[in-house]
Write an enzyme that holds these catalytic residues in place. Structure first.
Site, PDB file in Angstrom:
ATOM      1  N   ASN A  84      -8.602  -3.168  -4.971  1.00  0.00           N
ATOM      2  CA  ASN A  84      -8.299  -3.143  -2.984  1.00  0.00           C
ATOM      3  C   ASN A  84      -7.080  -2.220  -2.693  1.00  0.00           C
ATOM      4  O   ASN A  84      -7.180  -1.977  -1.998  1.00  0.00           O
ATOM      5  CB  ASN A  84      -8.072  -4.479  -2.407  1.00  0.00           C
ATOM      6  CG  ASN A  84      -7.045  -5.373  -3.050  1.00  0.00           C
ATOM      7  OD1 ASN A  84      -6.939  -5.713  -4.344  1.00  0.00           O
ATOM      8  ND2 ASN A  84      -6.137  -5.994  -2.030  1.00  0.00           N
ATOM      9  N   HIS A 120     -11.321  -6.917  -5.763  1.00  0.00           N
ATOM     10  CA  HIS A 120     -12.091  -7.799  -4.324  1.00  0.00           C
ATOM     11  C   HIS A 120     -13.226  -7.574  -5.126  1.00  0.00           C
ATOM     12  O   HIS A 120     -13.138  -6.866  -6.023  1.00  0.00           O
ATOM     13  CB  HIS A 120     -12.248  -7.375  -3.229  1.00  0.00           C
ATOM     14  CG  HIS A 120     -10.824  -7.328  -2.523  1.00  0.00           C
ATOM     15  ND1 HIS A 120      -9.403  -8.298  -2.328  1.00  0.00           N
ATOM     16  CD2 HIS A 120     -10.623  -6.591  -1.522  1.00  0.00           C
ATOM     17  CE1 HIS A 120      -9.362  -7.991  -1.205  1.00  0.00           C
ATOM     18  NE2 HIS A 120      -9.680  -7.011   0.085  1.00  0.00           N
ATOM     19  N   GLY A 126      -5.008  -8.731  -0.349  1.00  0.00           N
ATOM     20  CA  GLY A 126      -5.139  -7.878   1.183  1.00  0.00           C
ATOM     21  C   GLY A 126      -4.702  -8.366   2.078  1.00  0.00           C
ATOM     22  O   GLY A 126      -4.398  -7.626   3.513  1.00  0.00           O
ATOM     23  N   VAL A 151       1.495  -1.378  -0.020  1.00  0.00           N
ATOM     24  CA  VAL A 151      -0.204   0.442   0.296  1.00  0.00           C
ATOM     25  C   VAL A 151       0.768   1.162  -0.169  1.00  0.00           C
ATOM     26  O   VAL A 151       0.842   2.561  -0.371  1.00  0.00           O
ATOM     27  CB  VAL A 151      -0.851   0.115   1.125  1.00  0.00           C
ATOM     28  CG1 VAL A 151      -1.847   1.004   1.288  1.00  0.00           C
ATOM     29  CG2 VAL A 151      -1.989  -1.106   1.040  1.00  0.00           C
ATOM     30  N   LYS A 178     -15.912  -6.080  10.273  1.00  0.00           N
ATOM     31  CA  LYS A 178     -15.545  -4.454  10.123  1.00  0.00           C
ATOM     32  C   LYS A 178     -16.227  -4.296   9.219  1.00  0.00           C
ATOM     33  O   LYS A 178     -16.634  -2.785   8.855  1.00  0.00           O
ATOM     34  CB  LYS A 178     -13.847  -4.459   9.557  1.00  0.00           C
ATOM     35  CG  LYS A 178     -13.243  -5.090  10.669  1.00  0.00           C
ATOM     36  CD  LYS A 178     -11.745  -5.342   9.041  1.00  0.00           C
ATOM     37  CE  LYS A 178     -10.669  -5.758  11.105  1.00  0.00           C
ATOM     38  NZ  LYS A 178      -9.484  -5.753   9.857  1.00  0.00           N
ATOM     39  N   CYS A 207     -11.328  -1.671   2.633  1.00  0.00           N
ATOM     40  CA  CYS A 207     -11.064  -1.925   0.997  1.00  0.00           C
ATOM     41  C   CYS A 207     -12.411  -2.665   0.632  1.00  0.00           C
ATOM     42  O   CYS A 207     -12.986  -1.961  -0.357  1.00  0.00           O
ATOM     43  CB  CYS A 207     -10.114  -2.781   0.897  1.00  0.00           C
ATOM     44  SG  CYS A 207      -9.392  -4.682   1.279  1.00  0.00           S
TER      45      CYS A 207
END
Length: 364
Positions: A322, A248, A159, A14, A219, A128
């Site tokens: 993602n 995703h 991820g 990221v 989440k 995400c």
């Protein structure tokens, strides 16, 4: 004015993507500091045609920073993000450390940009899988209302980090579908069992929590309610890891509460929405897929259809990269919104910086 920016976790997937997007979008940064753990300090990253040395992330690094992007894990954020805020930086945090803190805005700019006005130096970037879903649902909510959401996700191994991508590659090259192939990371590195991801689907992302839901599922449930400011919205999620590297996918069932809602109206709302691309033509087999969403900024929607039994209910397929809209890009869009709205916390009206105390108040 040009800003001094820090990327914490600069050597991770990221963090690297944040740097790429800052350069691609001509973000107004006069200086970018690349920070990471002591283990990664001394390595280099390339930015704007120049090699930059990665430095250790310690409190003193934030004394001259205006905007700090954090993407180095929750423990690092908990330790250093408050320090960065106290030293005058505005922190945009990519971890789950502060997402459900009632005093910390949880922001997807296309959905709830206005809450940025209430920030006190710290802003949370959502999960995400949550980001792409609320982007797709917000145009529907605005036009037709929203009363219930049931989502099943099909999430890429990126991820879970670079090591998970490597493990997928090793397993795919050597296991030929064998269930005894070496697995050390998924579904959760610290859990008691690990399963191969190649040729497989693992219905567990993060550890199990309350009522048999994983933390990833909680989440999505809790973040969706907070972002949309709908505490009574009925949300349920099932999160699955697939052998896909990036991107995703989600199957989203939603109830509008408007029996007159139809697919034409839903599609028109999606087509008019910022950051949404509609790919939805069954006759030509046009629909979103993660392979073709990789590297793209938008959230892709398709397979829109009315539920055959429930009035005002629909099914939608949602796909996004993602690492982009699900993480790095959304963080940068938050920063861009702060700059456009003049709400970068550490700025004075004359363009100089100010330090803040732990409550977000200026220190004289």
């Amino acid at each position: 004015m040009g800003y001094t920016v820090a990327i914490v976790g600069a050597t991770g997937a990221v963090g690297r993507t944040i740097a790429e997007k800052l350069e691609e979008r001509n973000f107004p940064a006069d200086k970018v500091k690349f920070l990471a753990s002591a283990r990664s300090a001394g390595t280099s990253v390339r930015f704007r045609g120049t090699e930059h040395i990665v430095e250790e992330a310690v409190p003193g690094q934030f004394d001259d920073v205006d905007i700090a992007f954090f993407s180095a894990g929750g423990n690092v954020s908990k330790a250093l993000a408050p320090e960065a805020v106290r030293r005058g930086a505005t922190v945009i945090d990519n971890t789950s450390a502060f997402r459900m803190d009632p005093d910390t805005p949880l922001v997807v700019p296309e959905v709830n940009r206005d809450v940025l006005k209430r920030h006190r130096g710290l802003i949370a970037n959502p999960n995400c899988s949550t980001i792409q879903m609320v982007c797709a649902l917000e145009p529907v909510r605005r036009k037709f209302g929203l009363s219930r959401v049931i989502v099943s996700t099909y999430q890429a191994v990126s991820g879970a980090g670079a090591d998970a991508i490597d493990e997928l590659g090793r397993q795919g090259a050597g296991m030929d579908g064998r269930a005894d192939a070496g697995a050390a990371l998924l579904p959760v590195k610290g859990d008691q069992k690990h399963f191969p991801i190649a040729y497989n689907a693992i219905p567990q992302i993060d550890v199990f929590g309350e009522d048999g839901y994983t933390l990833e599922e909680w989440k999505m449930i809790n973040e969706t309610k907070k972002i949309m400011e709908m505490p009574d919205l009925r949300v349920s999620a099932t999160c699955v890891r697939l052998p896909v590297v990036t991107g995703h996918s989600e199957s989203v069932y939603f109830e509008t509460g408007d029996a007159a809602a139809d697919t034409a109206g839903i599609r028109a709302a999606l087509e008019a929405a910022e950051g949404i691309t509609v790919l939805d033509d069954p006759d030509s087999q046009s629909y979103p897929m993660p392979l073709f969403a990789e590297g793209k900024n938008d959230v892709f929607t398709g397979r829109l259809r009315k539920d055959p039994d429930v009035p005002g209910a629909f099914h939608l397929w949602v796909v996004a990269d993602n690492l982009l809209k699900g993480a790095a890009l959304n963080s940068i869009q938050i920063a861009e919104a702060l700059i456009a709205d003049g709400t970068v916390k550490g700025e004075r009206a004359d363009g100089t910086r100010q330090h803040l105390d732990g409550d977000g108040h200026a220190v004289r």
